[in-house]
Scaffold this active site. Structure first.
Site, PDB file in Angstrom:
ATOM      1  N   HIS A  48       0.820  -1.234   0.019  1.00  0.00           N
ATOM      2  CA  HIS A  48      -0.076  -0.095   0.076  1.00  0.00           C
ATOM      3  C   HIS A  48       0.823   1.194  -0.074  1.00  0.00           C
ATOM      4  O   HIS A  48       0.307   2.384   0.228  1.00  0.00           O
ATOM      5  CB  HIS A  48      -1.028  -0.119   1.207  1.00  0.00           C
ATOM      6  CG  HIS A  48      -1.855  -1.141   1.122  1.00  0.00           C
ATOM      7  ND1 HIS A  48      -3.015  -1.056   0.834  1.00  0.00           N
ATOM      8  CD2 HIS A  48      -1.766  -2.459   1.606  1.00  0.00           C
ATOM      9  CE1 HIS A  48      -3.651  -2.452   0.880  1.00  0.00           C
ATOM     10  NE2 HIS A  48      -2.977  -3.086   1.357  1.00  0.00           N
ATOM     11  N   HIS A  52      -1.455   2.803  -5.525  1.00  0.00           N
ATOM     12  CA  HIS A  52      -1.867   1.575  -5.560  1.00  0.00           C
ATOM     13  C   HIS A  52      -2.936   1.165  -5.571  1.00  0.00           C
ATOM     14  O   HIS A  52      -3.856   1.896  -5.645  1.00  0.00           O
ATOM     15  CB  HIS A  52      -1.276   0.729  -4.004  1.00  0.00           C
ATOM     16  CG  HIS A  52      -1.896   1.026  -2.823  1.00  0.00           C
ATOM     17  ND1 HIS A  52      -1.619   2.476  -2.421  1.00  0.00           N
ATOM     18  CD2 HIS A  52      -3.136   0.904  -2.364  1.00  0.00           C
ATOM     19  CE1 HIS A  52      -2.453   2.764  -1.226  1.00  0.00           C
ATOM     20  NE2 HIS A  52      -3.233   1.748  -1.152  1.00  0.00           N
ATOM     21  N   ASP A  54      -6.399  -1.327  -4.320  1.00  0.00           N
ATOM     22  CA  ASP A  54      -6.874  -2.257  -3.335  1.00  0.00           C
ATOM     23  C   ASP A  54      -7.628  -3.449  -4.069  1.00  0.00           C
ATOM     24  O   ASP A  54      -8.333  -3.096  -4.813  1.00  0.00           O
ATOM     25  CB  ASP A  54      -7.772  -1.667  -2.319  1.00  0.00           C
ATOM     26  CG  ASP A  54      -6.815  -0.867  -1.480  1.00  0.00           C
ATOM     27  OD1 ASP A  54      -5.509  -0.928  -1.338  1.00  0.00           O
ATOM     28  OD2 ASP A  54      -7.595   0.095  -0.718  1.00  0.00           O
ATOM     29  N   HIS A  58      -8.296  -6.987   0.578  1.00  0.00           N
ATOM     30  CA  HIS A  58      -7.810  -6.065   1.647  1.00  0.00           C
ATOM     31  C   HIS A  58      -8.840  -6.094   2.867  1.00  0.00           C
ATOM     32  O   HIS A  58      -8.324  -5.848   3.943  1.00  0.00           O
ATOM     33  CB  HIS A  58      -7.809  -4.982   0.835  1.00  0.00           C
ATOM     34  CG  HIS A  58      -6.945  -3.584   1.843  1.00  0.00           C
ATOM     35  ND1 HIS A  58      -6.068  -4.105   2.723  1.00  0.00           N
ATOM     36  CD2 HIS A  58      -7.218  -2.476   1.737  1.00  0.00           C
ATOM     37  CE1 HIS A  58      -5.638  -2.793   3.524  1.00  0.00           C
ATOM     38  NE2 HIS A  58      -6.385  -1.967   2.779  1.00  0.00           N
ATOM     39  N   HIS A 147     -14.327   0.801   2.434  1.00  0.00           N
ATOM     40  CA  HIS A 147     -13.579  -0.289   1.318  1.00  0.00           C
ATOM     41  C   HIS A 147     -14.673  -1.600   1.090  1.00  0.00           C
ATOM     42  O   HIS A 147     -14.807  -1.742  -0.086  1.00  0.00           O
ATOM     43  CB  HIS A 147     -12.499  -0.879   2.321  1.00  0.00           C
ATOM     44  CG  HIS A 147     -11.269   0.031   2.079  1.00  0.00           C
ATOM     45  ND1 HIS A 147     -10.857   0.865   3.259  1.00  0.00           N
ATOM     46  CD2 HIS A 147     -10.396   0.131   1.236  1.00  0.00           C
ATOM     47  CE1 HIS A 147      -9.932   1.562   2.719  1.00  0.00           C
ATOM     48  NE2 HIS A 147      -9.523   1.201   1.645  1.00  0.00           N
ATOM     49  N   GLU A 159      -5.690   4.384  -4.713  1.00  0.00           N
ATOM     50  CA  GLU A 159      -5.293   5.207  -3.589  1.00  0.00           C
ATOM     51  C   GLU A 159      -4.159   5.937  -3.809  1.00  0.00           C
ATOM     52  O   GLU A 159      -3.328   5.242  -4.531  1.00  0.00           O
ATOM     53  CB  GLU A 159      -5.563   4.360  -2.192  1.00  0.00           C
ATOM     54  CG  GLU A 159      -6.927   3.847  -2.197  1.00  0.00           C
ATOM     55  CD  GLU A 159      -6.917   3.213  -0.819  1.00  0.00           C
ATOM     56  OE1 GLU A 159      -7.967   3.180  -0.136  1.00  0.00           O
ATOM     57  OE2 GLU A 159      -6.029   2.356  -0.571  1.00  0.00           O
TER      58      GLU A 159
END
Length: 201
Positions: A48, A52, A54, A58, A147, A159
């Site tokens: 992270h 990056h 996700d 995660h 998330h 992100e």
């Protein structure tokens, strides 16, 4: 009509770390200066760091890993919009997020984040991808709900983008994650293309 390639990635080694994350480290194990045949380095870092993507894994136990990501979600037309600092609620997303856009990048100077209702509304609006220049789509008081709302509904998440020099507009996004089987995230070299290149009206 010409086009411009805009790098919207942050450096993996030097970008700001999420509080509590370990600092990435690079070590050299082969160096021409030492008589070796080539230069080679290895890195130790969380997945992270820097810009990056996700994966559902995660925040969702048993969710798919980044190695199984649908690349089509990370490549295609996108819209960049400005959002104010602080919490993005469901009401704000409903009133300000564009309809018909498949991929949405949020520019706030790294300060905006979703609450549960905002993420749920963004997922309801049908985006394939949500990206942010904040270190996370969630806030310090609640990372889990935003998330899970997005990743659990199949929305790709980018992100820690660098949108400082990007004007709100439509672009073509190319930001596939590095293919790593069985893990929760992966680094991305994200770029925007402005002007005509791959698509036409």
């Amino acid at each position: 009509m010409g086009f411009e390639i805009i790098d919207i990635s942050k450096d993996l080694l030097t970008s700001e770390l999420y509080p509590g994350d370990p600092r990435p480290e690079v070590s050299i194990f082969s160096a021409i200066a030492n008589g070796d045949g080539c230069n080679m380095a290895r890195i130790s870092a969380t997945l992270h760091c820097g810009t990056h993507a996700d994966a559902p894994l995660h925040f969702i136990n048993g969710g798919s890993s980044i190695g199984a990501a649908e690349l089509e979600r990370y490549i295609g037309e996108c819209t960049v919009i400005d959002v104010p600092p602080g919490r993005i609620t469901g009401q704000y997303a409903d009133e300000h997020f564009p309809r018909g856009a498949e991929r949405l990048l949020l520019r706030s100077g790294g300060t905006a984040y979703f609450d549960k209702t905002g993420a749920e509304e963004a997922a309801y609006l049908g985006f394939k991808l949500i990206g942010t220049d904040s270190m996370s789509i969630g806030g310090s008081e609640d990372q889990t709900s935003p998330h899970r709302a997005l990743l659990g509904d199949g929305v790709a998440v980018l992100e820690n983008l660098n949108l400082n020099n990007v004007k709100p507009d439509r672009y073509f996004l190319i930001a596939p994650p590095v293919k790593i089987a069985g893990v929760d995230a992966a680094p991305v070299r994200a770029v925007l293309i402005s002007g005509y290149m791959f698509w036409s009206n």
